[in-house]
Design a protein around this motif. Structure first.
Motif, mmCIF file in Angstrom:
data_model
loop_
_atom_site.group_PDB
_atom_site.id
_atom_site.type_symbol
_atom_site.label_atom_id
_atom_site.label_comp_id
_atom_site.label_asym_id
_atom_site.label_seq_id
_atom_site.Cartn_x
_atom_site.Cartn_y
_atom_site.Cartn_z
ATOM 1 N N THR A 243 1.514 -0.237 -12.140
ATOM 2 C CA THR A 243 0.629 0.653 -12.900
ATOM 3 C C THR A 243 -0.500 1.185 -12.018
ATOM 4 O O THR A 243 -0.795 2.393 -12.025
ATOM 5 N N ASN A 244 -1.146 0.302 -11.262
ATOM 6 C CA ASN A 244 -2.245 0.730 -10.392
ATOM 7 C C ASN A 244 -1.768 1.688 -9.306
ATOM 8 O O ASN A 244 -2.475 2.635 -8.950
ATOM 9 N N SER B 206 -3.129 5.508 -8.801
ATOM 10 C CA SER B 206 -3.695 5.942 -7.517
ATOM 11 C C SER B 206 -2.958 7.160 -6.968
ATOM 12 O O SER B 206 -3.581 8.049 -6.388
ATOM 13 N N HIS B 207 -1.643 7.220 -7.170
ATOM 14 C CA HIS B 207 -0.892 8.386 -6.705
ATOM 15 C C HIS B 207 -1.273 9.639 -7.488
ATOM 16 O O HIS B 207 -1.360 10.735 -6.911
ATOM 17 N N ILE B 208 -1.506 9.491 -8.781
ATOM 18 C CA ILE B 208 -1.901 10.645 -9.595
ATOM 19 C C ILE B 208 -3.251 11.186 -9.139
ATOM 20 O O ILE B 208 -3.417 12.395 -8.923
ATOM 21 N N GLY C 218 -9.147 7.192 -6.781
ATOM 22 C CA GLY C 218 -7.814 6.632 -6.571
ATOM 23 C C GLY C 218 -7.755 5.501 -5.566
ATOM 24 O O GLY C 218 -6.863 4.650 -5.644
ATOM 25 N N ILE C 219 -8.707 5.438 -4.628
ATOM 26 C CA ILE C 219 -8.672 4.408 -3.582
ATOM 27 C C ILE C 219 -8.784 2.992 -4.145
ATOM 28 O O ILE C 219 -8.003 2.118 -3.765
ATOM 29 N N PRO C 220 -9.729 2.690 -5.071
ATOM 30 C CA PRO C 220 -9.766 1.323 -5.610
ATOM 31 C C PRO C 220 -8.483 0.929 -6.350
ATOM 32 O O PRO C 220 -8.083 -0.236 -6.314
ATOM 33 N N PHE C 221 -7.831 1.881 -6.980
ATOM 34 C CA PHE C 221 -6.567 1.575 -7.643
ATOM 35 C C PHE C 221 -5.489 1.220 -6.619
ATOM 36 O O PHE C 221 -4.681 0.317 -6.842
ATOM 37 N N ALA C 222 -5.465 1.913 -5.493
ATOM 38 C CA ALA C 222 -4.487 1.611 -4.443
ATOM 39 C C ALA C 222 -4.739 0.234 -3.826
ATOM 40 O O ALA C 222 -3.795 -0.520 -3.567
ATOM 41 N N VAL C 223 -6.002 -0.112 -3.613
ATOM 42 C CA VAL C 223 -6.340 -1.428 -3.062
ATOM 43 C C VAL C 223 -5.948 -2.522 -4.050
ATOM 44 O O VAL C 223 -5.384 -3.559 -3.674
ATOM 45 N N ALA D 1 -3.614 -2.340 -6.325
ATOM 46 C CA ALA D 1 -2.156 -2.417 -6.371
ATOM 47 C C ALA D 1 -1.625 -3.273 -5.224
ATOM 48 O O ALA D 1 -0.726 -4.093 -5.416
ATOM 49 N N GLN D 2 -2.191 -3.098 -4.036
ATOM 50 C CA GLN D 2 -1.738 -3.880 -2.883
ATOM 51 C C GLN D 2 -2.066 -5.365 -3.058
ATOM 52 O O GLN D 2 -1.254 -6.224 -2.726
ATOM 53 N N LYS D 3 -3.242 -5.666 -3.605
ATOM 54 C CA LYS D 3 -3.615 -7.066 -3.841
ATOM 55 C C LYS D 3 -2.697 -7.707 -4.877
ATOM 56 O O LYS D 3 -2.261 -8.851 -4.708
ATOM 57 N N ASN D 4 -2.398 -6.986 -5.965
ATOM 58 C CA ASN D 4 -1.512 -7.531 -6.991
ATOM 59 C C ASN D 4 -0.092 -7.709 -6.466
ATOM 60 O O ASN D 4 0.598 -8.652 -6.849
ATOM 61 N N LEU D 5 0.346 -6.823 -5.585
ATOM 62 C CA LEU D 5 1.667 -6.961 -4.985
ATOM 63 C C LEU D 5 1.745 -8.220 -4.127
ATOM 64 O O LEU D 5 2.717 -8.980 -4.205
ATOM 65 N N LYS D 6 0.719 -8.458 -3.333
ATOM 66 C CA LYS D 6 0.700 -9.667 -2.505
ATOM 67 C C LYS D 6 0.609 -10.929 -3.358
ATOM 68 O O LYS D 6 1.252 -11.936 -3.061
#
Length: 170
Positions: free
Chosen positions: A65-66, A70-72, A123-128, A130-135
């Motif tokens: 979702t994040n 972030s892409h949008i 969008g940058i905080p959403f991308a960060v 997303a990466q944290k949740n993926l890890k």
């Protein structure tokens, strides 16, 4: 005879040592090979097949979702920056009225670029995140103990290129 046995042992050792594969989940480098589990590679969209732990699946859904949000915001911001830059480059426009050249000035290029930078900044905080949740999802999945029901004994025929192999997983 000793030389023959030592040659056989030395030739079998690499086969035995490199045949072991871990079932730990790793992140790949491309979207086609995003998750690597053992020798199988999965796409990002196949995360429901990869994650069996419910907590890890929750982290993965948050990451998905994040990442979408972030892409949008990134695409909207990039569009505003590109449009504003285009208007700023061509701001002096020559208009001909009854054979007389009149210059018109367009405005609003810098404002559109500012809006675009703001959208990218959102969008940058959403991308960060997303990466944290993926890890977190990968670490949670790897820390889950494997039960005997999930780990079954199986045979598999591996065919790749010019080679054929039989693998026995237990």
């Amino acid at each position: 005879m000793k030389k023959l046995i030592s040659v056989l042992l030395c030739s079998i050792f690499p086969l035995v040592s490199f045949a072991q594969q871990s079932d730990a989940l790793k992140l790949g480098k491309s979207n086609r090979e995003f998750f690597i589990k053992g020798d199988q590679k999965y796409k990002f969209s196949e995360y429901r097949k990869v994650f069996t732990n419910q907590e890890a699946l929750g982290y993965m859904k948050k990451a998905n979702t994040n990442s979408t949000v972030s892409h949008i915001f990134g695409a909207i911001g990039g569009g505003f920056i590109g449009f504003g830059l285009g208007r700023e480059i061509t701001k002096n426009k020559t208009v001909y009225y009854n054979g007389v050249a009149l210059k018109q000035k367009q405005s609003g290029g810098w404002g559109l670029m500012g809006i675009g930078l703001g959208a990218i900044g959102i969008g940058i905080p959403f991308a960060v995140s997303a990466q944290k949740n993926l890890k977190k999802a990968v670490n949670t999945q790897n820390s889950t103990p494997v039960t005997d029901e999930a780990k079954a004994t199986s045979y598999r025929l591996d065919i790749s290129g010019n080679s054929i192999g039989l693998s026995y997983n237990f």
